[in-house]
Structure formats: C-alpha cells, structure tokens
Design a protein around this motif. Structure first.
Motif: not given
Length: 660
Positions: A303, A388, A392, A397-398, A409, A411, A413, A417, A441
């Motif tokens: 990551e 977000s 996504k 983020g998943q 995943k 990240n 935020p 968060t 983040e």
C-alpha cells in the motif's frame, strides 16, 4: 388398549433397531469401509493435478512423478535393520526415530508419510529393497513441474496438509498435497481432481489377499481440470526481466474485460525451488528475508500513497460536483499558500486549466479543485463522505474481489477517519488538502492503480480484475463479467483523457513516447522515509507511473511502482512504455529505454537499510533432482552481495507534497 400400547411401541422400536443393525453389518458392506477395520486396507490413487496455461495456450505448469515412503507403525518388524534402512535413505537414526514417533501420534494402524517427495533415482534405489522393510510402502504422487522460471507469485505452490486441515476437511489425509497462495490455492478444488481408492482385503496374518468384494467399492481417480490464466506469459516474463535489481510491482489489465495480463512483484524467485525435498529449506530462506520480502506480492499487498496519478480522480470528482469546468483557471506561482505558514510546492508556473493542469501535473490546480469540492458543502464531514463515495466507485478503499487469495484494501478516508484523528473537530479543507495529490491518508495498491486506469480508459466502468480465463468444462464466476459503473458521468472522461494523452506529447512523459502508439499516462513521485535505529531517515523517492493504450479502444492499462526509484519518469515511466509496446507489438523499438532500464540497479539504495539476498543462500542441486537449480534475484547469473542488517528496521512511507 392403553395396557398394550407401551409394550407394542417397545417391541416395534426394538425390531427396527435389530433390522438396522442387520442391514449395516450383513447387507450393507460399505459400513465396514467407513469403520476402522484392520482387515481392510485403503490404498489411494492420486490423480494428476490440472495443467496451467497462459491466455495464449502456452504451458506454464505441468506435473512430474514423485514418491512418498509411507509407514504403518504397527506393521514394522522388531528385527528391522534400522542402520541399513537409514543409510539407504540418507537419513540419521535420530531422524528415523522422530519420524516414527510422529507417525505413531497420528495413528499406529493408519498409514502416514515417513519421507516425502523422492525423485526417480531415489525411488529406484529404494524400490529394490522395499520387501525387506515391512510396514513401509511407496505412494506415488504428482508434483509440479514448472515449465517457466517466472510467475512464482501467480502460481503459488503445493505443500503437505497439516493435522489442523485434516481435522477440518475430511477429503485430505496425512501426506496429501494442497495448493497454497496464487492460483494453486484459489482453484485448489478444480486443479486437485478426485482421489481414487482401492480396498484391499487382509487375512488374519495381516497379509494382503486381494481386493475387497472383488473391487465393488473401488473408485477411479479423476484428473484435475486444466485451466487457462489471463496472464500473457511473454509480457509477464518481460516485466520480471525489467524489474531485475529493483523492488516494486507491475500490474497490467485488459480494460474491456478486467483480465490481468501481468502481475509482477520484485524481487521474486524461480517457482521450481519450492518443489521437492529442498522445499522446506528454500522456503525458510525466502520467508526469513524480511527486508527484500521475495514472498511478499507487492502488486497485491503493498500500500503506497499514489501521488500524482490520484490527481486524475481529483479532477473527475470536481467536474462531477460542478465546482470546476474545463475552462476554470488557477494561477500557480510554483505552488500556493493555503494557510498561515502552509505552502504547497509545485514546479508549475502561470495559469492552469484542466488540460495543462494534468500534463504539467500542477499541484496548485488540483489542490484548489479539491478544496472547492470540500467547501461546496455545509460541513467538511458531509463533503468528505461525498468525495469518498465518488472515489470508492472506482474500486478503491476496499477488497476488489479478484480471484487471488491475498490482498489489501488500501485506504480512502471518510468523515469517520477525521473524527478519529481530530476528536475535538476543527478540521477543514485546508487540513486535508494533501488528499488532492494522492498523499494524506490515501493509500492504494498497484492493482488498484491499474484498475483505476482501466476504469478511466473505459470512460467510467470496470470489470473486477481476475486471473482465470478458462476452466476446462466449466464457466468462470459471473462476478468477473459483471460491469461496475462509477458515479462519474461519462461526459467528464474525454477531457481528462485528452490531458493524459498530452502527458506523453507535451508533459512529464514526453521523452517516453513510442512512435505509432498513442499512450495516455501520468507520472508520480512519493517521498520515502525509513526508521533506522529510531531515527527517521530520508531515502530516495518512490517512482510511480500509470498508463493505458491505445488512446482509442484501449487494450492495456498498467501501473508501475518502483521503490526508491526517484521521479516517475525516471524508472517507472520507461517500464510502462516498454510493457505497452511489448504487449501491443511483441517487439521493442525503444531499445534505448530498454537498455536504460535493464542496466538500472537500485541495489545500492536498498543496501542503505540492509537486506538478505536469497540468491546467495539457496544452493544448486544435482540435475536429477526434482528441485530446479535457478538463481533467484538477480537472474543474471551472478549472486549479489549479502548484506546483513545490524538493527531492526521499520520501513514507512510518509506524506509528501513533492510531485513531478
């Protein structure tokens, strides 16, 4: 009537019980097979594991014969000449006693593996004298035979099942093999086939006297199914060659299908070293290399802050939210001030709109666009969640749902968060503006970056990345043919794609053009720090590049992350251009880039924090061994110098506003 009811019920119940016992013991002989019957021996016939091919039908993984020595402790004669037995198998008496003790713990009456994975020559030497050693017999099995010396992270490996798995899954017995990691694990039930079994009748002297019930209950082994991967073997091999003496990951995807064309992690190893008697030793060496981490699939697990490539999403979300359009202009003075004492640096200067903001990678433009997106809403918490959700929808983020057994995943935020980071509130758009340029983040894996570019190439949709193309006689999972739409309207993608196209024509990747191929791309750089002896130490930046090609009707989307590689256009960018041309043309015209990349070594950068080179630790074996003697990394035939770390090193990547 009541007086005879109870006795009648008792008589009926007793009769049913007697009839059931009679059926099980006299009529249904199969009950005997399910019990621990000393007079009947089970002999398994292990099927050949399914072959693995690439997308073009090239054979990647086949099988080779192997033999296990099985033992039934109860049947070992007291007069066994242990010393002779050990000498024949080249083991010590201590090894013998440990193995027998382990077998007794498993079961004194049932067979278990005494010594596994003998090759043909070892088997031939022992076969001649097997009759002298009652209680021992051979079990033929099928081991993997790798036709290529690359793709170890894709294939995974096969190993013996442990007692915990045996207790959990009744299909497996002691000594059975199972796929671990890669497609061997993901498609274990497809590849393994079905074991056959023969029931052998024994007399009161424990001698075999023939098949039980003339083979009535015997079954035939069913070979595993062959599978075709989406991987392009030639592209995979080329990617691994380009990554010699480097660390990082390359992921290439076919945008229209989500098929993974290449999944490169570096450093890697020859999959053949995890086959045969030396498997455990070699695996231990790789496992304990905690710095280079050859068993760590960086393409799926690492990551990183994505850096400038994330500006693509910042622009798309701002367009969708209506806070900018193609003509919106921001002035850049080598950066901009967004608070007292806060200044975001940028190498750009002058007016920037969406188009030149992309190909010049202007921090000012995208930071301003992000702040307008956040400031559009009454409070930043609501705004961040809107932002977000847009991001996504690109699969970020998943867990992405691909058909490999490992992953992270990343990240993206949300308001939660920042409520956790700032429990007393007080955060706003200026507090989190570094998200705009892929810092803050935000974390992404290389496969997520590649999927992001595939989604942009498709102008707003993607298919779940997957590595299975075809299973003989079966359909692949429907989730891999299900289209996922983003929250961004299709009309906003063309202007962004135009900017990405000019990254090669006018911008930061101008020197990486390939004549005749319209490539869209984006450079990126992320600062890199390591904590050494408790001191935060600046190391060379990570090099990032994402691309897809051709611009119209794209055939490949790719993401490259090179640890300590410097600017995005320095190492990652040339690799992207070479991989794209290799896939589309099967040959390389930019030989100048190829020579530069192949000669580029980052070993000195990695040596600054220490490391173990597994190539210098794994030994070669005789030609007749099932273990292929191959150099790990580098694959140039020369083992690199081993550097032993003197201190515990924790590697971290931190936020940055430095971009290119």
């Amino acid at each position: 009537m009541r007086k005879i009811l109870l006795p009648s019920l008792i008589i009926i119940a007793a009769s049913l019980l007697v009839m059931r016992v009679f059926y099980l013991q006299i009529i249904d002989d199969s009950f005997k097979l399910k019990s621990d019957n000393n007079a009947i021996k089970k002999q398994y016939d292990y099927p050949e594991r399914g072959y693995i091919y690439d997308r073009n039908g090239k054979l990647l993984v086949a099988n080779q014969a192997s033999y296990d020595i099985m033992v039934i402790p109860r049947e070992i004669k007291e007069n066994l000449n242990i010393d002779e037995f050990c000498a024949l198998l080249n083991i010590t008496r201590e090894d013998y006693e440990k193995r027998i003790a382990k077998a007794k713990v498993y079961s004194p009456r049932l067979p278990s593996v005494f010594l596994s994975q003998l090759n043909k020559s070892e088997f031939a030497a022992f076969q001649e004298k097997i009759r002298k050693y009652e209680g021992f017999y051979f079990q033929k099995r099928s081991l993997r035979d790798y036709e290529v010396d690359y793709g170890a992270n894709i294939f995974g490996s096969i190993l013996q099942v442990n007692e915990k798995l045996i207790a959990k899954n009744p299909y497996y017995n002691s000594g059975d093999l199972i796929g671990r990691q890669g497609v061997e694990e993901s498609y274990e039930e497809v590849l393994r086939g079905i074991k056959g079994v023969k029931y052998i009748q024994k007399d009161k002297y424990n001698r075999e006297i023939g098949s039980y019930k003339e083979g009535k209950y015997d079954t035939i082994a069913v070979a595993g199914e062959d599978i075709n991967l989406t991987i392009d073997a030639e592209l995979q091999k080329y990617g691994e060659e380009l990554m010699i003496n480097k660390r990082g990951g390359i992921v290439a995807i076919e945008p229209k299908t989500g098929e993974i064309l290449a999944l490169v992690t570096a450093p890697s190893y020859d999959p053949g070293i995890l086959v045969g008697r030396q498997r455990s030793k070699n695996y231990t060496i790789l496992y304990h290399d905690s710095i280079a981490k050859p068993l760590y699939d960086r393409g799926l697990l690492a990551e990183y802050p994505p850096g400038s490539p994330f500006k693509i999403l910042t622009g798309l979300v701002a367009l969708q939210e209506g806070v900018i359009n193609e003509q919106t202009t921001f002035m850049c003075h080598h950066g901009f001030s967004y608070g007292r004492g806060r200044f975001m640096k940028c190498h750009g200067f002058g007016p920037h709109q969406l188009h030149n903001g992309i190909y010049n990678s202007c921090n000012t433009y995208f930071a301003q666009s992000y702040m307008l997106t956040i400031n559009k809403y009454k409070n930043p918490a609501e705004a961040v969640d809107v932002w977000s959700n847009h991001v996504k929808s690109f699969g970020l983020g998943q867990f992405m749902g691909y058909d490999l057994p490992t992953g992270k995943k990343g990240n993206i935020p949300t308001s939660k968060t920042y409520k956790k980071i700032y429990p007393n509130g007080g955060w706003r758009s200026t507090t989190i503006v570094s998200n705009a340029i892929g810092q803050g983040e935000v974390l992404m894996t290389p496969i997520q970056l590649a999927n992001m570019m595939a989604t942009v190439a498709n102008q707003g949709y993607y298919y779940t990345p997957h590595i299975i193309k075809k299973i003989e006689g079966k359909k692949i999972d429907a989730k891999f043919t299900t289209k996922h739409e983003t929250t961004i309207d299709k009309k906003y993608f063309p202007p962004v794609i135009s900017g990405l196209f000019d990254v090669y024509n006018k911008g930061t990747a101008y020197a990486l053009r390939v004549e005749g191929i319209d490539i869209c791309g984006k450079t990126g750089t992320a600062e890199n720090y390591a904590k050494i002896d408790g001191v935060r130490t600046k190391l060379k930046d990570h090099s990032i590049f994402v691309a897809f090609a051709p611009k119209d009707n794209p055939k490949i989307a790719i993401a490259i992350m090179i640890e300590n590689g410097g600017f995005g256009a320095t190492v990652a960018g040339p690799i992207a251009s070479l991989m794209v041309e290799k896939y589309l043309r099967r040959k390389i015209s930019r030989t100048d880039l190829e020579i530069r990349v192949l000669n580029k070594s980052l070993v000195s950068e990695y040596a600054k924090v220490g490391g173990i080179n597994p190539a210098s630790l794994i030994e070669s074996t005789p030609k007749d061994s099932v273990l292929k003697a191959k150099i790990i990394v580098p694959k140039t035939g020369a083992a690199a110098k081993t550097v032993t770390p003197k201190t515990e090193i924790k590697r971290t990547t931190v936020d940055t506003t430095k971009e290119n």
